[in-house]
Enzyme design. Structure first.
Site, short mmCIF file in Angstrom:
data_model
loop_
_atom_site.label_atom_id
_atom_site.label_comp_id
_atom_site.label_asym_id
_atom_site.label_seq_id
_atom_site.Cartn_x
_atom_site.Cartn_y
_atom_site.Cartn_z
CE LYS A 39 -8.62 -3.01 3.55
NZ LYS A 39 -7.77 -2.32 2.65
CD1 TRP A 89 -2.16 -2.27 1.83
CD2 TRP A 89 -2.84 -1.32 -0.13
NE1 TRP A 89 -3.17 -3.09 1.09
CE2 TRP A 89 -3.40 -2.27 0.06
CE3 TRP A 89 -3.11 -0.62 -1.16
CZ2 TRP A 89 -4.48 -2.89 -0.89
CZ3 TRP A 89 -4.15 -1.01 -2.30
CH2 TRP A 89 -4.71 -2.12 -2.03
CG ASP A 101 -3.52 4.01 3.78
OD1 ASP A 101 -4.51 3.71 4.34
OD2 ASP A 101 -3.15 3.28 2.76
C1 LIG Z 1 -7.14 -1.79 1.51
C2 LIG Z 1 -6.17 -0.79 1.47
C3 LIG Z 1 -5.96 0.20 0.79
C4 LIG Z 1 -6.85 0.44 -0.58
O1 LIG Z 1 -8.30 0.81 -0.36
P1 LIG Z 1 -9.23 1.12 -1.52
O2 LIG Z 1 -10.46 1.62 -0.78
O3 LIG Z 1 -9.89 -0.57 -2.09
O4 LIG Z 1 -8.81 1.90 -2.34
C5 LIG Z 1 -5.14 1.21 0.76
N1 LIG Z 1 -4.16 1.33 1.91
C6 LIG Z 1 -4.28 0.26 2.83
C7 LIG Z 1 -3.49 0.33 4.15
C8 LIG Z 1 -5.26 -0.96 2.54
O5 LIG Z 1 -5.45 -1.83 3.51
#
Ligand SMILES: *Cc1c(COP(=O)(O)O)cnc(C)c1O
Length: 358
Positions: free
Chosen positions: A195, A102, A171
């Protein structure tokens, strides 16, 4: 009813009582005669939900009026692009940590826009790990610095947030509100909702207003943070049902109390890591001091045994344990809503599986 234990990394398990409340309200939302999916996003019923979701998130993160919480479509992935589009100008540098898939995705988007300094890079290392604070090299005067607090695929988590010397953006897609953090240290925190916060369909963005104001005016209207701040995330039609589910999930988090949620998360992860550490049959893939409490990654002696493990676990009501296709192995994702009973069930299965195959 036959609910399984769902170890999916995202979209992921939601609190059962939130699903049941949504089900009860699905065709007639509180006497309105309509589903929340069918009503105006400018009407009073939806407005109350929208604002409660926003306020609940601010309360949970401990943020004051200098912050705004936004709902933006396009998931965390669009945030990878919007961040440099809004702040990374010509002749400026942004710092990024690349410690996994990521982080690398965020770097790639920023490099399309401007100058990026990789402050530390552990992406390719096995066992996987986060860089230590002293190996991070921050740029004096960087326009912002970007970290990924939990690498969902590798199963690693940043245990200490670095002092970067520039405005810090994180993030937190896979660990937001899962452990104690001082959210006021960040100018922006974002997370794909699917999540820890709700279903797919929106990124939750907590942003400091004075930092947003410094953004460039060049991105098209939909891609500017200031637009979403000015319009309370209602510039265009928002993902109403997703935000409704975020409202229910954040209500649930407030009801549980974050201290309880944090303690449960640590206890759930410890139970699984304890099994991994008690034997050579299971092998954790993350360095111990960087282990994630959200995504627990491990290997078995052979890929055949891993496939058998996933298959037999599923037959026993434990689904989605297969590791990400890019790394293989097993991944147990145990976000806030994942129940302790599901962890106990996995732990018992792991012990029994080792007895039969070890
Ligand atoms: C799942 C995830 C993403 C991507 O998320 P989307 O909403 O599918 O774009 C980005 N960063 C992390 C840390 C993730 O776990």
């Amino acid at each position: 009813m036959s609910r399984v234990y769902n170890f999916a990394a995202g979209p992921a398990v939601l609190p059962l009582e939130c699903l049941q409340e949504a089900q009860a309200d699905l065709v007639d939302f509180q006497g309105s005669g309509m589903s929340i999916m069918e009503m105006s996003h400018r009407g009073k019923e939806y407005d109350a939900i929208h604002n409660e979701a926003r306020e609940n998130l601010k309360k949970l993160m401990g943020l004051g009026d200098d912050y705004e919480v936004l709902f933006i479509q396009g998931g965390a992935s669009l945030q990878f692009a919007m961040i440099p589009m809004n702040w990374l100008g010509k002749d400026q540098t942004a710092d990024y940590i690349n410690a996994g898939t990521w982080g690398a995705s965020a770097v790639k988007q920023a490099q399309m826009i401007g100058n990026v300094n990789i402050a530390a890079n552990t992406q390719k290392e096995i066992p996987t790990r986060m860089p230590s604070l002293d190996e991070m090299k921050w740029t004096p005067g960087a326009v912002y610095s970007h970290i990924t607090t939990n690498e969902t695929i590798a199963g690693t988590e940043m245990k200490e947030i670095p002092e970067t010397g520039s405005p810090l953006i994180a993030d937190m897609s896979s660990d937001i509100l899962s452990c104690p953090r001082d959210y006021n240290r960040f100018v922006m925190v974002y997370a794909g909702a699917q999540k820890n916060l709700g279903p797919a369909g929106a990124a939750v963005v907590a942003i400091r207003k004075d930092f947003a104001e410094k953004g460039s005016a060049t991105p098209p209207t939909m891609l500017r943070y200031q637009t979403h701040i000015d319009k309370n995330s209602l510039y265009n039609t928002p993902p109403c049902f997703t935000i409704y589910m975020i409202c229910l999930t954040t209500r649930w988090l407030l009801k549980q109390g974050l201290e309880t949620v944090y303690a449960n998360n640590a206890a759930k992860a410890k139970k699984i890591y304890d099994v991994i550490d008690s034997t050579a049959f299971y092998r954790g893939t993350a360095q111990k001091d960087c282990r994630s409490n959200m995504n627990i990654t491990f290997r078995l002696p052979t890929e055949e045994l891993e496939a058998l493990f996933v298959k037999q676990a599923a037959e026993n009501g434990m689904k989605q344990l297969k590791g990400h296709r890019s790394v293989g192995g097993i991944r147990a994702s145990i976000y806030n809503a994942f129940p302790m009973a599901g962890v106990d069930s996995l732990v018992a299965f792991m012990k029994e599986f080792e007895k039969r195959n070890g």
